[in-house]
Design an enzyme around this catalytic site. Structure first.
Site, mmCIF file in Angstrom:
data_model
loop_
_atom_site.group_PDB
_atom_site.id
_atom_site.type_symbol
_atom_site.label_atom_id
_atom_site.label_comp_id
_atom_site.label_asym_id
_atom_site.label_seq_id
_atom_site.Cartn_x
_atom_site.Cartn_y
_atom_site.Cartn_z
ATOM 1 C CB SER A 119 -1.265 -3.150 -8.581
ATOM 2 O OG SER A 119 -0.991 -4.500 -8.867
ATOM 3 C CE LYS A 122 2.326 -4.964 -6.718
ATOM 4 N NZ LYS A 122 1.179 -5.250 -7.563
ATOM 5 C CB SER A 176 2.942 -2.810 -10.666
ATOM 6 O OG SER A 176 1.810 -3.089 -9.877
ATOM 7 C CE LYS A 277 1.716 -0.067 -7.711
ATOM 8 N NZ LYS A 277 1.325 -0.388 -9.123
#
Length: 331
Positions: A119, A122, A176, A277
């Protein structure tokens, strides 16, 4: 009728137990036990050996959680007298720290190894959306394709939910949410194909020569990058105020539901995080990227494929900070 119903229930339960045994689950454990999961009785199973598999087991079936990495706890010290010992304790296969103002590399381990990034994708999703100047107050309706992404964890967004693009961006970055990220790509001008093209074009513009993106969520192992490339990405993302704000928001409430940041370091005292992140899949392991302000320097910190106890990527961030603080203090 009652005895027929009882017999039917018995045979269904027997069939379920037989399937569990055939799948390698321990036959000594009854599938009727509350919170049953094979990891509770047979921790050597493959699903139980990896942090992501354990997380699935805990959330779906109530398996016993992994112990938290002691260096990831809130009261873990941020100083050390043994920097070499801290480096030896790192659980991440790849670790990289770079001063993004001077380009000085402060720490590097396998910085140029191409790996799946889960992820962390993202961040690029957010960068493309924000730089496209799309209206953040536009209402987007979650549809079935957003919810039915091939994730082992269920979406917390229901088909038919109506959220603003800003809400979706917030959820995709802080907690997320896969469905939110998919909806952002789906509603990009030109659709998902155009969005993925924009992701790769932006990566090329940033000089991320070892990176490739195939979708906006991070579930595909074909989304790959290196720690050095990801440092460029998180640096660019941190320059967008909206991304910085959303990725450093400890929690976010919408429609009576609270979504929490997946980075447990966000909001802690003495951590000046400018953007961050997390990412986790079986193949990518536990990953973390951050832009942090430390000792008056803007540092990109990248940790990929962390193994071991729960929270090891955050423990590694603490361990790296101890090393960096000791070096800065020695100068």
């Amino acid at each position: 009728m009652a005895w027929r119903r009882a017999r039917a229930i018995f045979f269904c339960m027997a069939a379920a137990l037989a399937m569990a045994v055939g799948a390698g689950w321990p036959p000594s454990v009854s599938a009727q036990v509350a919170n049953f999961h094979p990891c509770n009785a047979q921790p050597s199973l493959p699903i139980c050996l990896h942090g992501y598999g354990r997380r699935i087991a805990v959330q779906r079936w109530g398996a016993t959680p992994e112990p938290l990495d002691p260096d990831a706890v809130a009261k873990a010290p941020l100083v050390t007298r043994d920097p070499a010992g801290e480096i030896e304790k790192l659980k991440s296969t790849t670790a990289f720290v770079q001063d993004m103002d001077t380009s000085e590399v402060l720490f590097a381990r396998d910085a140029d190894v191409v790996r799946p990034i889960a992820s962390l994708v993202k961040l690029m999703t957010a960068l493309v959306v924000v730089e496209a100047g799309l209206p953040m107050d536009e209402t987007i309706v979650i549809d079935a394709s957003d919810v039915d992404v091939p994730s082992e964890l269920p979406s917390r967004l229901a088909a038919g939910a109506r959220l603003s693009r800003a809400d979706l961006l917030h959820l995709a970055l802080a907690s997320s949410e896969n469905s939110a990220a998919h909806a952002l790509g789906r509603t990009y001008p030109g659709g998902m194909t155009a969005f993925v093209e924009a992701m790769n074009a932006r990566a090329a513009a940033l000089g991320m020569g070892d990176s490739r993106f195939v979708e906006p969520i991070g579930l595909s192992n074909e989304n790959v990058s290196t720690a050095r490339d990801l440092a460029r990405l998180v640096h660019a993302a941190s320059r967008q105020p909206l991304i910085g704000e959303f990725t450093t928001d400890a929690k976010y409430s919408i429609d009576g539901r609270t979504f929490r940041n997946t980075n447990m370091l966000v909001g802690r005292p003495r951590w000046d995080i400018l953007a961050s992140k997390t990412g986790t899949t079986r193949e990518a392991g536990d990953c973390l990227v951050m832009m942090v302000r430390l000792g008056g320097r803007n540092l990109a910190m990248v940790l990929l494929n962390a193994q071991g106890m729960s929270g090891s990527r955050f423990g590694d961030a603490v361990r790296l900070r101890r090393v960096l603080d000791s070096r800065m203090a020695a100068k």
